[in-house]
Write an enzyme that holds these catalytic residues in place. Structure first.
Site, short mmCIF file in Angstrom:
data_model
loop_
_atom_site.label_atom_id
_atom_site.label_comp_id
_atom_site.label_asym_id
_atom_site.label_seq_id
_atom_site.Cartn_x
_atom_site.Cartn_y
_atom_site.Cartn_z
N SER A 162 -23.23 -6.11 -2.14
CA SER A 162 -24.33 -6.44 -1.22
C SER A 162 -25.68 -6.34 -1.92
CB SER A 162 -24.32 -5.47 -0.03
OG SER A 162 -23.16 -5.63 0.73
N ARG A 194 -28.47 -9.49 -2.98
CA ARG A 194 -29.85 -9.43 -2.48
C ARG A 194 -30.86 -9.34 -3.62
NH1 ARG A 194 -26.43 -7.74 1.33
NH2 ARG A 194 -27.04 -7.66 3.54
N GLY A 254 -19.02 -14.86 1.69
CA GLY A 254 -19.70 -14.99 2.98
C GLY A 254 -21.13 -14.52 2.90
N ASP A 274 -15.81 -2.93 5.80
CA ASP A 274 -15.03 -3.50 4.70
C ASP A 274 -13.89 -2.60 4.24
OD1 ASP A 274 -16.57 -5.79 4.64
OD2 ASP A 274 -18.01 -4.95 3.22
N LYS A 303 -13.06 -11.89 8.56
CA LYS A 303 -13.45 -11.55 7.18
C LYS A 303 -12.78 -12.54 6.22
CE LYS A 303 -16.20 -8.24 8.21
NZ LYS A 303 -17.65 -8.45 7.98
N ARG A 339 -8.08 -9.67 8.83
CA ARG A 339 -7.60 -8.42 8.20
C ARG A 339 -6.70 -7.60 9.11
NH1 ARG A 339 -12.94 -7.08 4.46
NH2 ARG A 339 -12.26 -8.45 2.78
N ARG A 356 -9.70 -7.54 -0.83
CA ARG A 356 -9.49 -6.17 -0.35
C ARG A 356 -8.06 -5.95 0.15
NH1 ARG A 356 -14.58 -4.52 -1.17
NH2 ARG A 356 -16.27 -5.75 -0.28
C1 S3P Z 1 -22.26 -7.66 4.09
C2 S3P Z 1 -22.11 -7.48 5.44
C3 S3P Z 1 -20.81 -7.36 6.10
C4 S3P Z 1 -19.71 -7.05 5.09
C5 S3P Z 1 -19.79 -7.91 3.87
C6 S3P Z 1 -21.11 -7.69 3.17
C7 S3P Z 1 -23.61 -7.81 3.53
O1 S3P Z 1 -20.50 -8.58 6.73
O2 S3P Z 1 -18.44 -7.22 5.70
O3 S3P Z 1 -18.75 -7.63 2.96
O4 S3P Z 1 -23.79 -7.72 2.29
O5 S3P Z 1 -24.56 -8.00 4.31
P1 S3P Z 1 -20.99 -8.92 8.25
O6 S3P Z 1 -22.44 -9.09 8.24
O7 S3P Z 1 -20.27 -10.21 8.57
O8 S3P Z 1 -20.50 -7.76 9.07
#
Ligand code: S3P
Length: 436
Positions: A26, A30, A98, A318, A345, A349, A390
């Protein structure tokens, strides 16, 4: 992405040693995105060399951002400034990510040019209206394929800030709206049903953008400037999670996991495992790069089932695949509720873990928003990862306590978040192999 690769995991005695897991996914996504639209050069250390985060770097390079790699785990991003990205007619490939696709949708909604975001087979099945809906309320125009990728983002749309209450706790949606808010007139305010990871908020502040935030809310206005800054990425708690479960369930194990990110919005699994009887100590708590980090020391302990408090769900969203394995070998029953998000996800899952654990002999009932897992012994067998990193790693952990070898179908996606997992796991005592 390489071709199909199955793994085989089997019991091999206690786990020992120190396991240094890679950088946070994450934070790495960013850091790249904010550095790309900042003024000046940002140095990122501890960057995750995963396929997901590399895909984001490649997309930003396609948009004209120069990114150097002085060494593995390091990036120097030469910021293009808030309005310095350049359009391309080529599709922007987010791979399996995602996070990459949803955050980029927010960022690209504010640009003068059109763009098209595409993903792999798993990402192409993931819901995008949760971001395109609220972005449209801000004035963005994004075409989807019936709510799914590819996303075609129309440029040149004037954006207006909104106050938006998220229907589902999602850091990705919150972050997409905040990134669009950088380009919007007026205030963008996000309210969450449960607080989620706040890396975007913290990092915007570190890059000098005025933002007000507290657990569950964030507010910023457009029209400021991001100034380059250096980012130190902590080790990913979600990657450490597999080793926390592994050492907890294999008798005689002791593992040390140094310098793991301990942002409270990420560490729900720590509390869940402790409720189940796990022996995990946090040593040398400190701050690194503005984030809490610490060394985790985990020793084997007998686990028992729990009714998982629903309030923990967003803080361990996660980590459920790993928790399912812990619950399947604990004594008694574990009940999980309020976790319907698991169904959208990288795979569904709940369904993939239930199917795999059943194939190994576990008794587990699926519910729409969770599962009831009856602990017991696992046997060997064959399970499918469904292109979900995962799931693959969780079944590698299950193999450590199964009576026979566990064959895991199609583990090529592990490198999206955890390059080098196989070597690191074998280094501390796993018996994990590429299956013939
Ligand atoms: C994430 C937010 C989560 C998480 C993903 C990473 C992020 O997803 O499951 O692995 O970096 O903002 P969601 O926003 O869909 O809950």
């Amino acid at each position: 992405m390489s071709g199909r690769m199955d793994w085989s995991s089997r019991a091999n005695g206690p786990l020992h040693g120190s396991v240094r897991v890679p950088g946070d996914k994450s934070v790495s996504h960013r850091a790249l995105m904010l550095a790309a639209i900042a003024e000046g050069d940002s140095h990122i250390r501890g960057f995750l060399e995963g396929e997901d985060t590399r895909a984001t770097a490649a997309v930003l390079a396609q948009l004209g951002v120069r990114i150097d790699t002085p060494s593995s785990g390091e990036r120097v991003v030469h910021g293009a400034g808030l309005h310095g990205l350049r359009g391309t007619t080529q599709a922007l490939d987010c791979g399996n990510a995602g996070t990459g696709m949803r955050l980029l949708a927010g960022l690209l909604a504010g640009q003068a040019f059109d763009s098209t975001l595409v993903g792999d087979a798993s990402l192409s099945k993931r819901p995008m209206r949760r971001v395109t809906g609220p972005l449209a309320l801000m004035g963005a125009r994004i075409d989807t394929h019936d709510g799914l990728p590819p996303l075609h983002v129309h440029g040149g749309q004037p954006l207006q800030g909104i106050r938006y209450e998220l229907p589902v706790a999602s850091a990705q949606v919150k972050s997409a709206l905040l990134l669009a808010g950088l380009y919007a007139a007026g205030d963008t305010e996000i309210i969450e049903p449960h607080p989620t990871r706040d890396y975007t908020e913290r990092m915007l502040a570190a890059f000098g953008w005025p933002i007000a935030f507290a657990p569950g809310r964030a507010k910023l206005s457009g029209g400021h400037v991001l100034r380059a800054t250096d980012v130190e990425v902590p080790a990913d708690f979600s990657s450490a999670a597999f080793f926390l479960v592994a050492a907890s369930i294999v008798p005689g194990s002791v593992l040390r996991l140094p310098a793991v990110g301990l942002n409270p919005r990420r560490t729900g699994l720590l509390q869940a495992l402790q409720l189940m009887g796990a022996d995990i100590a946090v040593e040398h708590r400190r701050e690194a790069g503005g984030e809490p980090v610490g060394d985790l020391v985990v020793r084997h302990a007998p686990l028992h089932g729990v009714e998982l408090p629903e309030a923990l769900v967003p803080d361990m969203i996660d980590e459920f695949p790993a928790l399912f394995v812990a619950a399947a070998v604990a004594s008694g029953t574990t009940v999980i509720r309020g976790a319907a998000e698991l169904r959208v996800k990288e795979s569904d899952r709940i369904a993939t873990m239930a199917a795999g654990l059943r194939a190994l002999g576990a008794t587990i009932e699926e519910t729409p928003d969770g599962a009831i897992i009856h602990g017991g012994r696992l046997g060997g067998g064959t399970v499918e990862s469904h292109l979900d990193h995962r799931i693959a790693m969780s079944f590698a952990v299950a193999g450590l306590v199964a009576a026979g070898a566990v064959r895991i179908g199609d583990c090529s996606h592990v490198a999206t978040s955890f390059p080098g997992f196989l070597e690191l796991a074998n280094g501390c005592g796993f018996a994990l192999q590429v299956a013939p």
